[in-house]
Design a protein around this motif. Structure first.
Motif, short mmCIF file in Angstrom:
data_model
loop_
_atom_site.label_atom_id
_atom_site.label_comp_id
_atom_site.label_asym_id
_atom_site.label_seq_id
_atom_site.Cartn_x
_atom_site.Cartn_y
_atom_site.Cartn_z
N MET A 68 14.98 -7.41 23.09
CA MET A 68 13.68 -8.03 23.11
C MET A 68 12.62 -6.96 22.81
O MET A 68 12.63 -5.88 23.38
CB MET A 68 13.45 -8.65 24.48
N ASN A 69 11.73 -7.28 21.94
CA ASN A 69 10.72 -6.32 21.51
C ASN A 69 9.37 -6.74 22.08
O ASN A 69 8.64 -7.52 21.50
CB ASN A 69 10.67 -6.27 19.98
N ARG A 70 9.02 -6.21 23.26
CA ARG A 70 7.78 -6.57 23.92
C ARG A 70 6.65 -5.67 23.46
O ARG A 70 6.87 -4.53 23.08
CB ARG A 70 7.93 -6.45 25.43
N GLN A 71 5.45 -6.18 23.54
CA GLN A 71 4.25 -5.41 23.22
C GLN A 71 3.67 -4.88 24.52
O GLN A 71 3.58 -5.62 25.51
CB GLN A 71 3.22 -6.30 22.51
N PHE A 72 3.26 -3.63 24.52
CA PHE A 72 2.70 -3.00 25.71
C PHE A 72 1.30 -2.50 25.44
O PHE A 72 1.01 -1.99 24.36
CB PHE A 72 3.58 -1.84 26.18
N SER A 73 0.44 -2.64 26.42
CA SER A 73 -0.94 -2.18 26.33
C SER A 73 -1.12 -0.99 27.27
O SER A 73 -0.73 -1.06 28.44
CB SER A 73 -1.90 -3.30 26.74
N PRO A 74 -1.76 0.08 26.82
CA PRO A 74 -1.94 1.23 27.70
C PRO A 74 -2.91 0.97 28.85
O PRO A 74 -2.87 1.67 29.85
CB PRO A 74 -2.47 2.32 26.77
N THR A 75 -3.74 -0.04 28.75
CA THR A 75 -4.69 -0.32 29.83
C THR A 75 -4.15 -1.31 30.85
O THR A 75 -4.68 -1.41 31.95
CB THR A 75 -6.03 -0.86 29.27
N ARG A 76 -3.09 -2.05 30.49
CA ARG A 76 -2.45 -3.00 31.42
C ARG A 76 -0.95 -2.93 31.20
O ARG A 76 -0.34 -3.87 30.70
CB ARG A 76 -2.96 -4.42 31.18
N LEU A 77 -0.37 -1.81 31.59
CA LEU A 77 1.03 -1.53 31.32
C LEU A 77 1.94 -2.08 32.42
O LEU A 77 1.76 -1.75 33.60
CB LEU A 77 1.24 -0.02 31.18
N ASP A 78 2.90 -2.91 32.03
CA ASP A 78 3.95 -3.35 32.95
C ASP A 78 4.98 -2.22 32.97
O ASP A 78 5.82 -2.10 32.08
CB ASP A 78 4.56 -4.66 32.46
N VAL A 79 4.89 -1.38 33.97
CA VAL A 79 5.67 -0.14 34.02
C VAL A 79 7.17 -0.41 34.03
O VAL A 79 7.93 0.24 33.30
CB VAL A 79 5.25 0.72 35.23
N ARG A 80 7.62 -1.36 34.83
CA ARG A 80 9.06 -1.65 34.90
C ARG A 80 9.59 -2.12 33.54
O ARG A 80 10.61 -1.63 33.06
CB ARG A 80 9.38 -2.69 35.97
N ALA A 81 8.91 -3.05 32.90
CA ALA A 81 9.34 -3.55 31.60
C ALA A 81 9.30 -2.44 30.55
O ALA A 81 10.19 -2.34 29.69
CB ALA A 81 8.46 -4.72 31.16
N PHE A 82 8.30 -1.57 30.64
CA PHE A 82 8.16 -0.44 29.73
C PHE A 82 9.38 0.48 29.86
O PHE A 82 9.95 0.93 28.87
CB PHE A 82 6.86 0.30 30.06
N ALA A 83 9.79 0.75 31.10
CA ALA A 83 10.94 1.61 31.35
C ALA A 83 12.24 0.92 30.96
O ALA A 83 13.13 1.55 30.37
CB ALA A 83 10.98 2.04 32.81
N GLU A 84 12.38 -0.37 31.26
CA GLU A 84 13.59 -1.11 30.90
C GLU A 84 13.82 -1.11 29.40
O GLU A 84 14.96 -1.02 28.94
CB GLU A 84 13.49 -2.57 31.40
N ASP A 85 12.75 -1.20 28.62
CA ASP A 85 12.86 -1.21 27.16
C ASP A 85 12.94 0.20 26.58
O ASP A 85 13.07 0.34 25.36
CB ASP A 85 11.66 -1.93 26.54
N ALA A 86 12.83 1.22 27.43
CA ALA A 86 12.74 2.61 26.95
C ALA A 86 11.69 2.69 25.84
O ALA A 86 11.87 3.33 24.81
CB ALA A 86 14.10 3.12 26.48
N ALA A 87 10.60 2.02 26.09
CA ALA A 87 9.54 1.90 25.09
C ALA A 87 8.72 3.17 24.98
O ALA A 87 8.76 4.04 25.85
CB ALA A 87 8.64 0.72 25.45
N GLN A 88 7.99 3.25 23.89
CA GLN A 88 7.09 4.38 23.65
C GLN A 88 5.72 3.84 23.28
O GLN A 88 5.62 2.83 22.59
CB GLN A 88 7.60 5.24 22.50
N LEU A 89 4.72 4.53 23.74
CA LEU A 89 3.34 4.27 23.33
C LEU A 89 2.73 5.60 22.97
O LEU A 89 3.03 6.62 23.59
CB LEU A 89 2.54 3.66 24.48
#
Length: 180
Positions: free
Chosen positions: A1-22
């Motif tokens: 799943m390719n979620r979009q993340f915002s640096p001002t309202r970051l869902d930290v758990r989802a960000f870590a689960e996706d090993a996402a980068q911003l």
């Protein structure tokens, strides 16, 4: 799943689960407290930043949620030795482990080597970037070697002469000899 993340309202758990980068570039002027440290100078200077999420032990009952933060900026400040402008490079390269709440962070903080933060679904990453850059600002900004020789002492012969205390016995001598 390719979620979009915002640096001002970051869902930290989802960000870590996706090993996402911003990553991004902001301006010093976008960070009010950082701009204040530079006395309003250099507001257009860039602040480069990046964040990487990571989940350790994802199948564990309590997986570890991590965010690795990097940020760079150059602040124009005043050298406290020569009072000339000096560019101060600020660099942050730090991992943060996120825990369930503030109480857990406070309880584990003394034993943990890493920085602990409370997990959030609306975490302001830009606020963290500003906080970390502010902690890198030197208490006394100065050049490694000042561009002009610095006069480290001041001597004023007139001041030294005027501030020399008068000998009280010299005044008594003048009174005794009828001069005063």
């Amino acid at each position: 799943m390719n979620r979009q993340f915002s640096p001002t309202r970051l869902d930290v758990r989802a960000f870590a689960e996706d090993a996402a980068q911003l990553s991004g570039t902001a301006r010093v002027g976008d960070f009010k407290r950082l701009a204040a440290e530079a006395a309003g100078q250099g507001n257009d200077r860039p602040v480069q930043w990046s964040a990487q999420g990571e989940m350790l032990n994802p199948r564990h009952v309590q997986p570890q949620v991590w965010v690795h933060l990097r940020a760079d900026a150059v602040l124009p400040m005043t050298c406290q030795r020569c009072l000339e402008p000096v560019d101060v490079a600020l660099q942050v390269d730090r991992p943060f482990r996120f825990v369930a709440d503030e109480e857990t962070a406070a309880a584990e903080d003394d034993e943990a080597e890493e920085d602990l933060l409370a997990i959030s679904r609306a975490f302001d990453l830009l606020q963290l970037i500003e906080d970390e850059l502010l902690m890198e600002v030197p208490v006394v900004p100065r050049h490694e070697v000042c561009p002009a020789p610095v006069q480290l002492s001041a001597a004023d012969p007139d001041f030294e002469e005027a501030s020399a205390p008068e000998n009280p016995f010299a005044r008594l001598k003048d009174l005794r000899n009828g001069r005063g």
